[in-house]
Design a protein around this motif. Structure first.
Motif, mmCIF file in Angstrom:
data_model
loop_
_atom_site.group_PDB
_atom_site.id
_atom_site.type_symbol
_atom_site.label_atom_id
_atom_site.label_comp_id
_atom_site.label_asym_id
_atom_site.label_seq_id
_atom_site.Cartn_x
_atom_site.Cartn_y
_atom_site.Cartn_z
ATOM 1 N N GLY A 166 0.814 -1.214 0.000
ATOM 2 C CA GLY A 166 0.000 0.000 0.000
ATOM 3 C C GLY A 166 0.845 1.262 0.000
ATOM 4 O O GLY A 166 0.511 2.251 -0.641
ATOM 5 N N VAL A 167 1.928 1.224 0.729
ATOM 6 C CA VAL A 167 2.772 2.418 0.850
ATOM 7 C C VAL A 167 3.631 2.613 -0.395
ATOM 8 O O VAL A 167 3.671 3.699 -0.983
ATOM 9 N N LEU A 168 4.302 1.565 -0.807
ATOM 10 C CA LEU A 168 5.292 1.704 -1.876
ATOM 11 C C LEU A 168 4.651 1.753 -3.257
ATOM 12 O O LEU A 168 5.151 2.430 -4.155
ATOM 13 N N GLU A 169 3.565 1.037 -3.445
ATOM 14 C CA GLU A 169 2.947 0.996 -4.764
ATOM 15 C C GLU A 169 1.822 2.002 -4.920
ATOM 16 O O GLU A 169 1.531 2.442 -6.027
ATOM 17 N N LEU A 170 1.158 2.336 -3.834
ATOM 18 C CA LEU A 170 0.023 3.252 -3.932
ATOM 19 C C LEU A 170 0.294 4.590 -3.251
ATOM 20 O O LEU A 170 -0.592 5.431 -3.160
ATOM 21 N N ASP A 171 1.499 4.763 -2.763
ATOM 22 C CA ASP A 171 1.881 6.039 -2.134
ATOM 23 C C ASP A 171 0.985 6.433 -0.968
ATOM 24 O O ASP A 171 0.738 7.628 -0.738
#
Ligand SMILES: [Zn+2]
Length: 272
Positions: A166-171
């Protein structure tokens, strides 16, 4: 798992007050499979809900919060900073507590918009407990939250990888670790440690992950309750130490926050 697209949160999406925090952004059909940062950010903002973003610090439910969100319409701006995401969660929890839920983002229109992509604003890592479903206790809808749940919000590689996605791919700018009052997993860990008995199958793994958080300064129910808090803080600390996440925390793009949900009054309050 789809590698969905989203637009970048530009400087205008920061916690600074903006005059047009609810500016509508029409959806754009995403091209899936593009993995470059630019491509990922250049496309869809399947945006819904959220009110004007104003600086709110990182307070969450610890005291009075702003008035409940109003005018959460379709295709409007979404929280793009840690502070804005926390504010949105705090407001949603306040609606939940007051029985004034808006049940946002469930409409037919939203369902169609979300076919093209997603743009959740927070990862909530919570327990599997049936009394603490994140979308309900924060009054959020489709596309709003990426939820990861495990008994006692225990970490393993799959859980960490899911949060990191969620953090790395969806910012996503916020990870909320959500412990809760009367957590059965924590109670089982306390019991298992005290009795020395091994639990069947993979349950033993779960309680062993909670053992380091057990607060031996307390006894009985107070021990369980104190351990709920200590464990959520430990999980937060472990996540924040993940190198990929730590980098984003250091430059302000991400906050990892621990909180508790109280079954008795339905309040979520920050503990870190
Ligand atoms: Zn639990």
């Amino acid at each position: 798992m789809n590698r969905n697209e989203r637009t970048d949160h530009g400087p205008g999406d920061s916690a600074a007050p903006t005059a047009n925090g609810t500016t509508a952004v029409p959806p754009t059909t995403a091209t899936t499979g593009t993995v470059t940062g630019t491509g990922r950010r250049a496309l869809l903002r399947a945006v819904v809900g959220g009110t004007a973003v104003v600086g709110a610090g990182l307070a969450l439910g610890g005291g009075a919060v702003a008035a409940p969100a109003r005018g959460r319409g379709l295709l409007t701006e979404r929280p793009g900073s840690p502070a804005a995401a926390l504010k949105e969660l705090a407001e949603g929890n306040q609606r939940w507590r007051r029985m004034r839920q808006e049940h946002p983002h469930e409409s037919e229109e939203i369902r169609q918009v979300l076919v093209s992509g997603q743009n959740p604003f927070a990862v909530v890592l919570g327990c599997i407990d049936s009394r603490v479903p994140p979308e309900l206790v924060f009054d959020q809808g489709l596309g709003d939250l990426m939820t990861v749940r495990s008994a006692g919000e225990v970490l393993d590689s799959s859980v960490i990888g899911s949060v990191a996605y969620g953090v790395l791919e969806l910012d996503i700018p916020l990870i909320l670790v959500l412990g809760h009052q009367s957590c059965g997993a924590v109670a089982a860990a306390v019991e298992a440690e005290e009795s020395g008995e091994e639990l069947p199958g993979h349950l033993q793994y779960v309680v062993e992950q909670i053992f380091p958080s057990i607060d031996h300064s307390q006894h009985g129910d107070a021990r369980v309750d104190a351990t709920v808090t200590a464990h959520a803080l430990n999980v937060r600390r472990q996540l924040a130490a993940e190198p990929d996440l730590a980098e984003r925390i250091a430059d302000g793009r991400l906050a990892v926050v621990a909180a508790r949900y109280e079954l008795a009054d339905q309040r979520v309050h920050r503990i870190s």
